[in-house]
Scaffold this motif. Structure first.
Motif, PDB file in Angstrom:
ATOM      1  N   VAL A 371      44.108  57.950  54.906  1.00  0.00           N
ATOM      2  CA  VAL A 371      44.040  57.033  53.760  1.00  0.00           C
ATOM      3  C   VAL A 371      44.790  57.645  52.585  1.00  0.00           C
ATOM      4  N   ALA A 372      44.689  58.965  52.448  1.00  0.00           N
ATOM      5  CA  ALA A 372      45.389  59.709  51.405  1.00  0.00           C
ATOM      6  C   ALA A 372      46.265  60.757  52.067  1.00  0.00           C
ATOM      7  N   GLY A 373      47.002  61.514  51.265  1.00  0.00           N
ATOM      8  CA  GLY A 373      47.804  62.610  51.786  1.00  0.00           C
ATOM      9  C   GLY A 373      46.932  63.686  52.410  1.00  0.00           C
ATOM     10  N   GLU A 374      47.521  64.529  53.230  1.00  0.00           N
ATOM     11  CA  GLU A 374      46.774  65.586  53.912  1.00  0.00           C
ATOM     12  C   GLU A 374      47.531  66.905  53.756  1.00  0.00           C
ATOM     13  N   HIS A 375      47.029  67.760  52.845  1.00  0.00           N
ATOM     14  CA  HIS A 375      47.731  69.003  52.509  1.00  0.00           C
ATOM     15  C   HIS A 375      47.917  69.917  53.714  1.00  0.00           C
ATOM     16  N   ALA A 376      46.916  69.952  54.603  1.00  0.00           N
ATOM     17  CA  ALA A 376      46.977  70.873  55.746  1.00  0.00           C
ATOM     18  C   ALA A 376      48.109  70.513  56.709  1.00  0.00           C
ATOM     19  N   LEU A 377      48.596  69.282  56.625  1.00  0.00           N
ATOM     20  CA  LEU A 377      49.677  68.836  57.506  1.00  0.00           C
ATOM     21  C   LEU A 377      50.968  68.595  56.743  1.00  0.00           C
ATOM     22  N   LEU A 379      51.418  66.350  54.440  1.00  0.00           N
ATOM     23  CA  LEU A 379      51.592  64.920  54.159  1.00  0.00           C
ATOM     24  C   LEU A 379      51.342  64.659  52.680  1.00  0.00           C
ATOM     25  N   GLN A 380      52.358  64.231  51.955  1.00  0.00           N
ATOM     26  CA  GLN A 380      52.206  63.939  50.542  1.00  0.00           C
ATOM     27  C   GLN A 380      51.389  62.667  50.327  1.00  0.00           C
ATOM     28  N   ASP A 381      51.536  61.720  51.249  1.00  0.00           N
ATOM     29  CA  ASP A 381      50.836  60.440  51.137  1.00  0.00           C
ATOM     30  C   ASP A 381      50.401  60.022  52.536  1.00  0.00           C
ATOM     31  N   GLY A 382      49.460  59.084  52.601  1.00  0.00           N
ATOM     32  CA  GLY A 382      48.933  58.699  53.900  1.00  0.00           C
ATOM     33  C   GLY A 382      48.878  57.197  54.105  1.00  0.00           C
ATOM     34  N   ARG A 383      48.956  56.781  55.356  1.00  0.00           N
ATOM     35  CA  ARG A 383      48.742  55.394  55.757  1.00  0.00           C
ATOM     36  C   ARG A 383      47.974  55.411  57.085  1.00  0.00           C
ATOM     37  N   PRO A 384      46.848  54.749  57.187  1.00  0.00           N
ATOM     38  CA  PRO A 384      46.122  54.713  58.467  1.00  0.00           C
ATOM     39  C   PRO A 384      46.935  53.978  59.535  1.00  0.00           C
ATOM     40  N   ILE A 385      46.886  54.500  60.749  1.00  0.00           N
ATOM     41  CA  ILE A 385      47.649  53.926  61.867  1.00  0.00           C
ATOM     42  C   ILE A 385      46.778  53.953  63.117  1.00  0.00           C
ATOM     43  N   VAL A 386      46.940  52.948  63.977  1.00  0.00           N
ATOM     44  CA  VAL A 386      46.376  52.970  65.323  1.00  0.00           C
ATOM     45  C   VAL A 386      47.507  52.672  66.303  1.00  0.00           C
ATOM     46  N   VAL A 387      47.673  53.532  67.305  1.00  0.00           N
ATOM     47  CA  VAL A 387      48.715  53.356  68.310  1.00  0.00           C
ATOM     48  C   VAL A 387      48.051  53.232  69.670  1.00  0.00           C
ATOM     49  N   ARG A 388      48.481  52.224  70.453  1.00  0.00           N
ATOM     50  CA  ARG A 388      47.891  52.006  71.771  1.00  0.00           C
ATOM     51  C   ARG A 388      49.000  51.993  72.816  1.00  0.00           C
ATOM     52  N   ALA A 389      48.840  52.809  73.842  1.00  0.00           N
ATOM     53  CA  ALA A 389      49.848  52.880  74.900  1.00  0.00           C
ATOM     54  C   ALA A 389      49.920  51.569  75.675  1.00  0.00           C
ATOM     55  N   ALA A 390      51.087  51.264  76.186  1.00  0.00           N
ATOM     56  CA  ALA A 390      51.274  50.047  76.980  1.00  0.00           C
ATOM     57  C   ALA A 390      50.323  50.053  78.171  1.00  0.00           C
ATOM     58  N   GLY A 391      49.682  48.912  78.393  1.00  0.00           N
ATOM     59  CA  GLY A 391      48.782  48.785  79.527  1.00  0.00           C
ATOM     60  C   GLY A 391      47.366  49.245  79.240  1.00  0.00           C
ATOM     61  N   THR A 392      47.108  49.796  78.053  1.00  0.00           N
ATOM     62  CA  THR A 392      45.759  50.255  77.709  1.00  0.00           C
ATOM     63  C   THR A 392      44.910  49.083  77.228  1.00  0.00           C
ATOM     64  N   THR A 393      43.754  48.927  77.800  1.00  0.00           N
ATOM     65  CA  THR A 393      42.835  47.870  77.370  1.00  0.00           C
ATOM     66  C   THR A 393      42.121  48.318  76.097  1.00  0.00           C
ATOM     67  N   LEU A 394      42.179  47.490  75.086  1.00  0.00           N
ATOM     68  CA  LEU A 394      41.522  47.825  73.819  1.00  0.00           C
ATOM     69  C   LEU A 394      40.068  47.374  73.863  1.00  0.00           C
ATOM     70  N   THR A 395      39.157  48.324  73.732  1.00  0.00           N
ATOM     71  CA  THR A 395      37.728  48.026  73.682  1.00  0.00           C
ATOM     72  C   THR A 395      37.155  48.587  72.391  1.00  0.00           C
ATOM     73  N   LEU A 396      36.025  48.042  71.963  1.00  0.00           N
ATOM     74  CA  LEU A 396      35.387  48.532  70.748  1.00  0.00           C
ATOM     75  C   LEU A 396      35.024  50.007  70.901  1.00  0.00           C
ATOM     76  N   GLY A 397      34.434  50.361  72.052  1.00  0.00           N
ATOM     77  CA  GLY A 397      34.009  51.736  72.256  1.00  0.00           C
ATOM     78  C   GLY A 397      35.162  52.719  72.245  1.00  0.00           C
TER      79      GLY A 397
END
Length: 533
Positions: A371-377, A379-397
């Motif tokens: 959500v914000a930058g991460e000094h340990a990495l 990263l001056q600024d941050g943006r939340p991301i979700v990446v899903r591999a092709a063929g992966t079924t997305l479930t809540l769990g």
């Protein structure tokens, strides 16, 4: 724990209770305890930071509103539970988010809006300090903020009379002396090895560095709060302080005030992680782990050296991003339930999400909680991301499981560095609202950090309860207590020992695999702020 009703009512009525207040990143929390540390009543008020003119900040006007709202909720809780509300309290303590920059002039006027720990605008100052001092200097420390003000030649520097933390500021509003406990002070400026004072050699080096960049009259020691030992006199709740907490006028002044502390110190107290080899993990908007070390703390990049409230050295791994993104998804799902006509309470939504993650798999999903930058990495600024591999079924769990692993991933990297440099970790105690629902979060944390993790029934109360315990210790000292804090805490019957979960081999393997995918995808996280402005 189960309270004796008459004993609880008597403690509340005779003022032998202690009140802890913590101004956290998303909630201002108040906790009332008896002499044994058992929780009698709680109250909370939500608030949030905002980005103004390039700095993350909280409005100080919101502090007064939030304190009164949290205390009013505590009074209501006490009345509902015991039929009585406090009118006098034996001792009061306040803690808050550590670090940052609160600058005042000689008339106590705020010079610039409060700059919080979340800011990553102090890179030049932190690098210069680190190079000059030969030690890691975090971006969020008050020293880094102050030197950045010097480097940027900000106009208010000529009128600067004192710098403090959020806890130190609120403590003064309540009637306290301009002091800090050792832990909160250690997040402003490096301390001596025993935590009794600021490091004089580093103070002198800072002054020379400031002079080289134009601030020839700056004397940093004159700007910093005095360090006051744990349990010692730090003032008395004033008429104005009592009215700030309780505008109705029912709360009487006169409570003993204990030295204000940072949220790291209150976490150590709440988890009783004060001996070498013990540590705690605080999970909230940010996430950090602290391990009390034997001897001198290691001088490592991205490892802070802070102190216990008793002044012992602590190695701290701090990450700017915790479970805010998971909380945002919980809010979204709550809106969905409301839109469908079947509203679910926020805590129920969160519990259902965590339950779904129990038997799921994170395979094929990688999340970044920045959500914000991460000094340990870097990263001056941050943006939340979700990446899903092709063929992966997305479930809540699977989605929630990936979010949990993401929340712990940066911390996992820092803790590995500590282990590689010989820092002993016998056990970690976790606390924060995430652990109100026991189960998967505790198990994944143990696997991510590859260490036993303990969670107590009071884990959800977090630092406010730890601050209440520090206030109770101050009251005990007034009444003649002479034992050290760590011994006194061990004998409090109101503190639940909790349950320990060891690192499960299968979960450790999953966590390691996830970490590999997470590291491989970090270029996406670095690119995201450029693409989404």
């Amino acid at each position: 724990m189960t309270h004796d009703r008459d004993a609880a009512r008597t403690a509340i009525q005779d003022g032998s209770t202690s009140l802890g207040i913590e101004l956290g990143s998303t909630r201002i929390k108040a906790v009332l305890v008896d002499a044994e540390g058992a929780i009698l009543a709680t109250g909370a008020h939500g608030w949030s930071d905002r980005l103004e003119d390039g700095h993350w900040t909280y409005a100080l006007d919101d502090v007064a509103t939030g304190l009164a709202a949290a205390y009013a909720a505590l009074v209501l809780d006490s009345t509902r539970a015991w039929g009585v509300a406090p009118t006098s309290i034996g001792a009061v303590g306040v803690s808050a988010m550590m670090h940052g920059y609160l600058a005042f002039d000689a008339e106590d006027a705020l010079l610039v809006p409060f700059r919080t720990w979340r800011n990553s605008t102090t890179g030049a100052a932190a690098t210069l300090l680190g190079t000059t001092l030969g030690r890691s200097m975090p971006l969020r420390w008050s020293a880094s903020h102050l030197l950045q003000v010097v480097l940027d030649r900000e106009e208010h520097l000529a009128r600067l009379a004192r710098v403090t933390t959020l806890a130190g500021h609120v403590h003064v509003l309540l009637g306290g002396h301009p002091v800090l406990g050792a832990d909160d002070a250690s997040g402003m400026f490096p301390l001596l090895a025993d935590g009794s004072d600021y490091d004089g050699a580093v103070l002198d080096a800072f002054d020379r560095l400031a002079a080289e960049h134009g601030a020839t009259d700056l004397r940093v020691r004159d700007l910093l709060p005095t360090i006051r030992p744990v349990g010692e006199d730090a003032g008395t709740l004033s008429d104005a302080g009592a009215a700030l907490l309780d505008p109705t006028g029912r709360l009487l002044p006169g409570a003993a005030l204990c030295p204000p502390e940072g949220d790291a110190g209150t976490g150590m107290v709440a988890t009783r992680a004060l001996a070498p080899g013990t540590g705690n993990v605080s999970v909230g908007t940010s996430i950090f782990a602290m391990v009390v070390v034997d001897g001198e703390a290691p001088n490592l990049p991205d490892v802070d050296v802070v102190a216990t409230p008793e002044g012992a050295p602590v190695a701290m791994v701090h990450c700017n991003n915790g479970v805010s993104e998971l909380g945002a998804w919980a809010t979204l799902l709550g809106e969905l339930s409301e839109a469908s006509g079947h509203r679910i309470e926020p805590d129920e939504t969160f519990a259902a999400m965590l339950s779904a993650a129990n038997d799921a798999t994170s395979e094929g999903i990688v999340a970044y909680n920045f959500v914000a930058g991460e000094h340990a990495l870097g990263l001056q600024d941050g943006r939340p991301i979700v990446v899903r591999a092709a063929g992966t079924t997305l479930t809540l769990g699977g989605f929630v499981r990936a979010q949990l692993l993401s929340a712990f991933a940066t911390l996992q990297q820092g803790m590995q560095v500590l282990r590689e440099h010989g820092v002993r970790v016998d056990e970690l105690v976790a606390h924060g609202g995430l652990f109100r629902s026991t189960g998967i979060a505790q198990r994944i944390l143990a696997a991510s950090l590859e260490a036993p993790v303990r969670v107590s029934a009071s884990a959800g109360e977090g630092g406010a309860w730890g601050m209440a315990l520090l206030a109770a210790y101050r009251l005990a000292r007034v009444e003649g207590e002479e034992r050290p804090l760590r011994i006194w805490l061990l004998e409090r019957s109101g503190i639940d020992a909790g349950t320990v979960v060891a690192a499960d081999a299968a979960l450790v393997a999953e966590s390691r695999g996830y970490a590999e995918r997470w590291r491989a995808g970090l270029p996406l996280a670095r690119l995201a702020p450029e693409v989404v402005a």
